[in-house]
Scaffold this motif. Structure first.
Motif, short mmCIF file in Angstrom:
data_model
loop_
_atom_site.label_atom_id
_atom_site.label_comp_id
_atom_site.label_asym_id
_atom_site.label_seq_id
_atom_site.Cartn_x
_atom_site.Cartn_y
_atom_site.Cartn_z
N GLY A 1 0.81 -1.21 0.00
CA GLY A 1 0.00 0.00 0.00
C GLY A 1 0.85 1.26 0.00
N ILE B 1 -6.46 -1.85 -2.82
CA ILE B 1 -5.82 -3.08 -3.29
C ILE B 1 -6.89 -4.13 -3.55
N ALA C 1 -6.79 -3.67 3.57
CA ALA C 1 -6.03 -3.34 2.36
C ALA C 1 -6.96 -3.04 1.20
N LYS D 1 -8.13 0.39 1.01
CA LYS D 1 -7.10 1.33 0.56
C LYS D 1 -6.80 1.18 -0.93
#
Length: 715
Positions: free
Chosen positions: A560, A602, A597, A600
């Motif tokens: 990330g 992904i 994740a 964010k």
């Protein structure tokens, strides 16, 4: 010894009591009643003649108020002699007080004077003799009192120390037991004394026969005996006792004896056994530990040199034990180790040894193998019991065990050589990624050396930047254009390009594999961002993630951070995970990190879809946006109607759930045509391109941008 104490006490009991002494005084003086009084601290009658028993305490106190008479004062007294007048009933109206001292006590004879009086000479003679007698009697009483105290102290010592005293008459064979001897044997003091054979029968066979021989030897040689043995008491309890004995030669009664003590040392013996057990066993699995196993290993090899029977060492290792600990928790890891211990213990005979010799390492010692057939049979039993199903939080996880074996003397005749040989066989099996057992082969040594050399070379290649990403295109069948790439690790070794399969041992290593994975992903993010900088439609990037990588706190966070650092040119990134990575995540820690994740930016793809049993469950519980069909459904799909039906079903599932579907493994035009007919849209396979280096990918994309759609194999 207690027997002698009691005999002495009985003899002292026959000594002159003070009552008898008072009666003798009355006869010697030809007087009235005589009482012997202890003057301190208060006048107390301690002895009296027969006709003085009715004297009351008031009379005694009044008599003691009379002045005492010394013997010298009697010389000038004529006959008849009378004492002080007292208000007694006739005929006893006078008393004579004769002081005495005995054993440090102040005593006095109270002699009641008859009407005819007393003869002074007889009084003087009596006083002289009485003082000596009183002193001797007082001393005897003190001895008696002391002896009683010693007997009580001895009995207390016996009880406190759990020590019983015994003796055996070597002529008659008669036994004597103290009270504690009876108590130790769960019998009541006062019961008949046991015979020698009865006493020996309390000892558990074969110790009873052994003790009998030792006692006979001690009786003949007069050497002391000191042994510790188990007994079974009259109530059936097992105890451990210490027997000490020595011959005592004839004393005054002319009898030789074998005398000694027997001490109940059960508590100390059990405490020592617990200490020994703790020092030599693993507390979790209750198996022997490394120290005890090494001792038995040495003993077995020494015995083999005499018997010529084979000895086999088997080393067992739990595959991916760290992953179980990290995903399920240490309690699950402990439970797994106990299951392994129980399985291995039940697999071998009781005379063989199973030990826990490391964190997730077990060792098995097989002894007295008389033939190769016997060895093959037990190794086959072990081999068939290497799969462990761990039930935890309503799930069942299959855990593989790897094992390697070596036999003495064929593979070595000492601990070091056999351990090295078994270790090489073990590591050879760990490369199989499934439960397996191998017997050492000399070729394993060369393979292990090559593996070690490859690991060293891989670490150097990583430091030198020689392990880099190559990219396999993912193609949209409808347009023929490349819409994304999967980054795959390649090792540039001079003019040779090594695939991941060729250095899989490095990728399987938890530490080195994770380092390689992060290095490949870091570089791929930067390189695809460089391509996207000049493209209107961004190229997507897919990367693989192993369980070891995902379980590291830094892996998803680092990806990330790297994507954020690249900025607007960063490729839409998808992390491909297999269902095995998250199947054993009952506590949801990994799933939580995946959700975080995804928030964010992904994406996650479920790789090898259809190869397991829990894929649909993962689709519903994880933020999966893409499915990748297992290549096994594509191999020969054009000739296999069953595979075509399965592939069609998977495509329909993806369409229904709104998921992107990529079919891997397409290698022929016929396969591509069939996948298209079944409804597939995105393909990744050798038909279009193998994994190619970054520069080749740039050229391929440039050709595509120039109007040359990808239609034949590239790279």
């Amino acid at each position: 010894m207690l027997k002698y104490f009691n005999a002495a006490l009985t003899k002292l009991g026959r000594a002159q009591p003070f009552d008898h002494l008072a009666g003798m005084a009355q006869l010697a003086l030809d007087s009235g009643p005589v009482a012997l009084v202890d003057l301190a601290p208060a006048p107390t009658v301690i002895g009296c003649s027969d006709d003085a028993v009715s004297i009351c305490e008031q009379v005694v106190r009044m008599a003691c108020d009379v002045d005492t008479v010394e013997v010298g004062d009697l010389d000038g007294v004529g006959l008849p002699l009378t004492g002080a007048a007292l208000p007694f009933e006739p005929p006893w109206n006078a008393v004579l007080v004769l002081p005495m001292v005995g054993g440090g006590r102040r005593l006095a004879f109270l002699v009641f004077v008859p009407p005819s009086g007393l003869e002074a000479r007889r009084v003087a003679h009596f006083v002289t003799a009485a003082r000596r007698q009183v002193a001797e009697n007082a001393l005897t009483q003190r001895y008696r009192s002391d002896l009683k105290r010693y007997i009580m102290m001895f009995d207390h010592l016996e009880r406190t120390a759990n020590i019983g005293v015994w003796e055996c008459d070597l002529v008659s064979g008669a036994m004597f037991w103290s009270d504690e001897m009876f108590r130790i044997h769960d019998r009541s003091p006062g019961e008949p004394m046991p015979s020698v054979s009865d006493a020996l029968n309390y000892f558990i066979a074969p110790y009873n026969k052994q003790l009998e021989k030792l006692l006979l030897s001690a009786a003949v040689t007069s050497d002391p005996l000191d042994v510790t043995m188990p007994i079974r008491t009259a109530s059936g309890r097992k105890r451990t006792v210490r027997v000490i004995a020595q011959r005592q030669h004839a004393d005054d009664d002319g009898t030789d004896r074998l005398a000694g003590v027997l001490q109940d040392v059960t508590a100390a013996h059990e405490a020592n056994e617990r200490l020994w057990w703790t020092a030599n066993h693993d507390a979790l699995t209750r198996l022997p530990n490394r120290a005890l196993f090494a001792d038995r290993f040495r003993t077995a090899l020494d015995r083999r040199r005499r018997t010529k029977h084979d000895v086999c060492l088997v080393l067992v290792d739990v595959d991916d034990f760290k992953q179980v600990n990290d995903t399920l928790g240490h309690a699950a890891g402990d439970r797994l180790l106990c299951l392994v211990a129980e399985r291995l213990r039940k697999t071998v005979r009781t005379n063989n040894t199973v030990a826990r010799t490391g964190g997730d390492e077990f060792s098995i010692l097989l002894e007295d193998l008389e033939s190769p057939g016997a060895l093959d049979a037990v190794l086959e039993r072990i081999r068939s019991n290497l799969d462990i199903h761990l039930g935890w939080d309503e799930q069942t996880v299959l855990v593989n065990l790897s094992a390697g074996a070596a036999v003495a003397p064929e593979h070595g005749d000492n601990e070091h050589d056999l351990t090295c040989a078994a270790d090489l066989a073990l590591y050879r099996m760990k490369e199989q990624r499934r439960s397996a057992l191998a017997l050492y082969d000399p070729s394993f040594g060369q393979a292990q050396q090559e593996r070690a050399q490859l690991m060293v070379a891989a670490r150097k290649a990583l430091r030198d930047g020689a392990i880099v990403p190559h990219y396999q295109p993912q193609v949209d069948i409808a347009s023929g254009r490349i819409v994304g790439v999967e980054a795959l690790a390649r090792w540039i070794d001079g003019d040779e390009v090594r695939t991941a399969t060729e250095f899989s041992c490095a990728l399987d290593d938890h530490e080195l594999g994770a380092q390689i994975g992060l290095a490949v992903v870091d570089r791929a993010i930067v390189e695809i961002a460089q391509i996207n900088r000049c493209r209107e439609r961004k190229l997507a990037l897919a990367v693989n993630a192993s369980a070891g990588e995902l379980l590291r706190d830094s892996f998803l966070k680092r990806i990330g951070s790297r994507v954020e650092a690249v900025g607007r040119d960063a490729a839409p990134i998808t992390i491909e995970i297999t269902e095995g990575v998250v199947f054993d995540d009952p506590h949801g820690r990994l799933a939580q990190e995946i959700h975080e994740a995804n928030r964010k930016g992904i994406n996650f793809s479920l790789d090898d879809f259809g190869s397991g049993v829990a894929s649909l469950l993962h689709i519903s519980t994880l933020p999966i946006s893409e499915l990748k069909v297992d290549r096994r459904f594509v191999i020969n799909v054009e000739h296999d109607l069953a595979k075509q039906k399965v592939l069609r079903g998977i495509i329909e599932v993806a369409r229904t759930l709104g998921l992107r579907l990529i079919v891997e493994g397409a290698e022929t035009a016929e396969q591509v045509r069939l996948i298209t007919e079944l409804g597939g849209r995105y393909i990744q396979g050798h038909y279009y391109s193998r994994a190619i280096p970054f520069e080749a990918l740039q050229r391929l994309l440039a050709e595509e941008d120039a109007g040359m759609p990808l239609s034949v194999a590239a790279g």
